[in-house]
Motif scaffolding. Sequence first.
Motif, PDB file in Angstrom:
ATOM      1  N   GLN A  36       0.831  -1.147   0.017  1.00 17.10           N
ATOM      2  CA  GLN A  36      -0.107  -0.030   0.162  1.00 17.10           C
ATOM      3  C   GLN A  36       1.111   1.358   0.149  1.00 17.10           C
ATOM      4  O   GLN A  36       1.692   1.405   0.929  1.00 17.10           O
ATOM      5  N   ILE A  37       0.655   2.171  -1.082  1.00 20.94           N
ATOM      6  CA  ILE A  37       1.585   3.196  -1.269  1.00 20.94           C
ATOM      7  C   ILE A  37       0.610   4.536  -0.780  1.00 20.94           C
ATOM      8  O   ILE A  37      -0.352   4.570  -1.468  1.00 20.94           O
ATOM      9  N   ALA A  38       0.958   5.578  -0.151  1.00 16.07           N
ATOM     10  CA  ALA A  38       0.068   6.772   0.196  1.00 16.07           C
ATOM     11  C   ALA A  38       0.553   7.758  -0.930  1.00 16.07           C
ATOM     12  O   ALA A  38       1.730   7.963  -0.962  1.00 16.07           O
ATOM     13  N   VAL A  39      -0.434   8.410  -1.496  1.00 16.45           N
ATOM     14  CA  VAL A  39      -0.149   9.340  -2.383  1.00 16.45           C
ATOM     15  C   VAL A  39      -0.978  10.571  -1.777  1.00 16.45           C
ATOM     16  O   VAL A  39      -2.122  10.612  -1.664  1.00 16.45           O
ATOM     17  N   LYS A  40      -0.030  11.580  -1.616  1.00 20.77           N
ATOM     18  CA  LYS A  40      -0.773  12.842  -0.794  1.00 20.77           C
ATOM     19  C   LYS A  40       0.023  13.931  -1.437  1.00 20.77           C
ATOM     20  O   LYS A  40       1.135  13.961  -1.615  1.00 20.77           O
ATOM     21  N   SER A  41      -0.661  15.083  -1.152  1.00 18.57           N
ATOM     22  CA  SER A  41      -0.449  16.576  -1.416  1.00 18.57           C
ATOM     23  C   SER A  41       0.476  17.027  -0.434  1.00 18.57           C
ATOM     24  O   SER A  41       0.475  16.632   0.815  1.00 18.57           O
ATOM     25  N   THR A  42       1.448  17.731  -0.377  1.00 19.39           N
ATOM     26  CA  THR A  42       2.282  18.243   0.630  1.00 19.39           C
ATOM     27  C   THR A  42       1.590  19.702   0.884  1.00 19.39           C
ATOM     28  O   THR A  42       0.925  20.642   0.074  1.00 19.39           O
ATOM     29  N   PRO A  43       1.912  20.248   2.208  1.00 25.34           N
ATOM     30  CA  PRO A  43       1.246  21.656   2.336  1.00 25.34           C
ATOM     31  C   PRO A  43       1.675  22.679   1.524  1.00 25.34           C
ATOM     32  O   PRO A  43       3.040  22.837   1.111  1.00 25.34           O
ATOM     33  N   GLY A  44       0.921  23.621   1.011  1.00 18.89           N
ATOM     34  CA  GLY A  44       1.175  24.652   0.013  1.00 18.89           C
ATOM     35  C   GLY A  44       1.524  24.135  -1.389  1.00 18.89           C
ATOM     36  O   GLY A  44       1.611  24.976  -2.211  1.00 18.89           O
ATOM     37  N   GLU A  45       1.212  22.985  -1.737  1.00 15.92           N
ATOM     38  CA  GLU A  45       1.458  22.346  -3.086  1.00 15.92           C
ATOM     39  C   GLU A  45       0.519  22.996  -4.087  1.00 15.92           C
ATOM     40  O   GLU A  45      -0.732  22.866  -3.554  1.00 15.92           O
ATOM     41  N   ILE A  46       0.847  23.464  -5.137  1.00 15.33           N
ATOM     42  CA  ILE A  46      -0.221  23.991  -6.147  1.00 15.33           C
ATOM     43  C   ILE A  46      -0.512  22.995  -7.163  1.00 15.33           C
ATOM     44  O   ILE A  46       0.443  22.591  -7.960  1.00 15.33           O
ATOM     45  N   ILE A  47      -1.966  22.823  -7.150  1.00 18.56           N
ATOM     46  CA  ILE A  47      -2.388  21.762  -8.299  1.00 18.56           C
ATOM     47  C   ILE A  47      -2.896  22.769  -9.203  1.00 18.56           C
ATOM     48  O   ILE A  47      -3.952  23.306  -9.176  1.00 18.56           O
ATOM     49  N   LYS A  48      -2.256  22.523 -10.541  1.00 18.59           N
ATOM     50  CA  LYS A  48      -2.742  23.418 -11.617  1.00 18.59           C
ATOM     51  C   LYS A  48      -3.746  22.661 -12.481  1.00 18.59           C
ATOM     52  O   LYS A  48      -3.355  21.304 -12.570  1.00 18.59           O
ATOM     53  N   PRO A  49      -4.811  23.282 -13.088  1.00 14.66           N
ATOM     54  CA  PRO A  49      -5.591  22.417 -14.026  1.00 14.66           C
ATOM     55  C   PRO A  49      -4.674  22.114 -15.208  1.00 14.66           C
ATOM     56  O   PRO A  49      -3.821  22.590 -15.341  1.00 14.66           O
TER      57      PRO A  49
END
Length: 87
Positions: free
Chosen positions: A55-68
Amino acid sequence: EKPNMEAGDMVFVVQEKEHDLFKRKGADLLITKKLNLNEALCGYEWMITHLDGRQIAVKSTPGEIIKPESSVGKPFVKIIPGEGMPS
Protein backbone atom coordinates in the motif's frame (compact mmCIF):
# COMPACT_ATOMS: atom_id res chain seq x y z
CA GLU A 1 20.54 -30.44 -31.63
CA LYS A 2 22.70 -32.71 -33.80
CA PRO A 3 26.48 -33.26 -33.85
CA ASN A 4 28.36 -30.91 -36.24
CA MET A 5 25.23 -28.81 -36.77
CA GLU A 6 24.68 -25.28 -35.52
CA ALA A 7 21.64 -24.96 -33.30
CA GLY A 8 19.03 -22.38 -34.11
CA ASP A 9 17.86 -19.66 -31.71
CA MET A 10 15.04 -19.81 -29.23
CA VAL A 11 12.94 -16.66 -29.62
CA PHE A 12 10.55 -15.38 -26.93
CA VAL A 13 7.94 -12.79 -27.72
CA VAL A 14 6.87 -10.88 -24.59
CA GLN A 15 3.68 -8.87 -24.66
CA GLU A 16 2.58 -6.71 -21.76
CA LYS A 17 -0.80 -7.46 -20.32
CA GLU A 18 -2.99 -4.42 -19.70
CA HIS A 19 -3.59 -3.52 -16.05
CA ASP A 20 -6.76 -2.03 -14.58
CA LEU A 21 -4.93 0.76 -12.72
CA PHE A 22 -1.42 1.22 -14.12
CA LYS A 23 -0.19 2.09 -17.58
CA ARG A 24 3.51 1.73 -18.37
CA LYS A 25 5.71 4.35 -20.07
CA GLY A 26 9.27 3.01 -20.15
CA ALA A 27 10.23 2.33 -16.54
CA ASP A 28 7.48 4.65 -15.22
CA LEU A 29 4.05 3.53 -14.06
CA LEU A 30 1.25 6.00 -14.75
CA ILE A 31 -2.08 6.38 -12.99
CA THR A 32 -4.79 8.84 -13.99
CA LYS A 33 -6.77 10.24 -11.07
CA LYS A 34 -9.33 13.05 -11.09
CA LEU A 35 -9.38 15.48 -8.18
CA ASN A 36 -12.36 17.51 -7.16
CA LEU A 37 -12.00 21.21 -6.34
CA ASN A 38 -11.92 20.58 -2.59
CA GLU A 39 -9.00 18.10 -2.97
CA ALA A 40 -7.11 20.50 -5.25
CA LEU A 41 -7.50 23.41 -2.81
CA CYS A 42 -7.31 21.69 0.58
CA GLY A 43 -5.11 18.70 -0.16
CA TYR A 44 -5.62 15.05 -0.88
CA GLU A 45 -4.46 11.66 0.28
CA TRP A 46 -5.33 8.25 -1.09
CA MET A 47 -3.84 4.77 -0.98
CA ILE A 48 -2.75 2.80 -4.03
CA THR A 49 -2.09 -0.94 -4.06
CA HIS A 50 1.18 -1.40 -5.95
CA LEU A 51 1.80 -4.36 -8.28
CA ASP A 52 3.60 -6.23 -5.48
CA GLY A 53 0.68 -5.73 -3.06
CA ARG A 54 2.22 -2.92 -0.97
CA GLN A 55 0.00 0.00 0.00
CA ILE A 56 1.46 3.36 -1.05
CA ALA A 57 0.11 6.69 0.21
CA VAL A 58 -0.18 9.40 -2.41
CA LYS A 59 -0.73 12.79 -0.83
CA SER A 60 -0.24 16.46 -1.45
CA THR A 61 2.25 18.47 0.53
CA PRO A 62 1.15 21.61 2.42
CA GLY A 63 1.13 24.55 0.02
CA GLU A 64 1.47 22.36 -3.10
CA ILE A 65 -0.17 24.05 -6.08
CA ILE A 66 -2.37 21.79 -8.18
CA LYS A 67 -2.80 23.38 -11.60
CA PRO A 68 -5.60 22.37 -13.96
CA GLU A 69 -4.77 20.71 -17.26
CA SER A 70 -3.35 23.29 -19.65
CA SER A 71 -4.91 24.22 -22.98
CA VAL A 72 -2.33 22.02 -24.75
CA GLY A 73 -3.42 19.00 -22.69
CA LYS A 74 -0.51 18.91 -20.22
CA PRO A 75 -1.87 17.67 -16.86
CA PHE A 76 -0.57 18.16 -13.31
CA VAL A 77 1.88 15.33 -12.50
CA LYS A 78 2.69 13.93 -9.04
CA ILE A 79 5.87 11.81 -8.92
CA ILE A 80 6.66 9.16 -6.31
CA PRO A 81 10.39 8.47 -6.75
CA GLY A 82 11.59 4.89 -6.97
CA GLU A 83 8.16 3.24 -7.31
CA GLY A 84 8.23 2.51 -11.04
CA MET A 85 9.44 -0.60 -12.82
CA PRO A 86 13.07 -1.71 -12.59
CA SER A 87 15.14 -0.59 -15.55
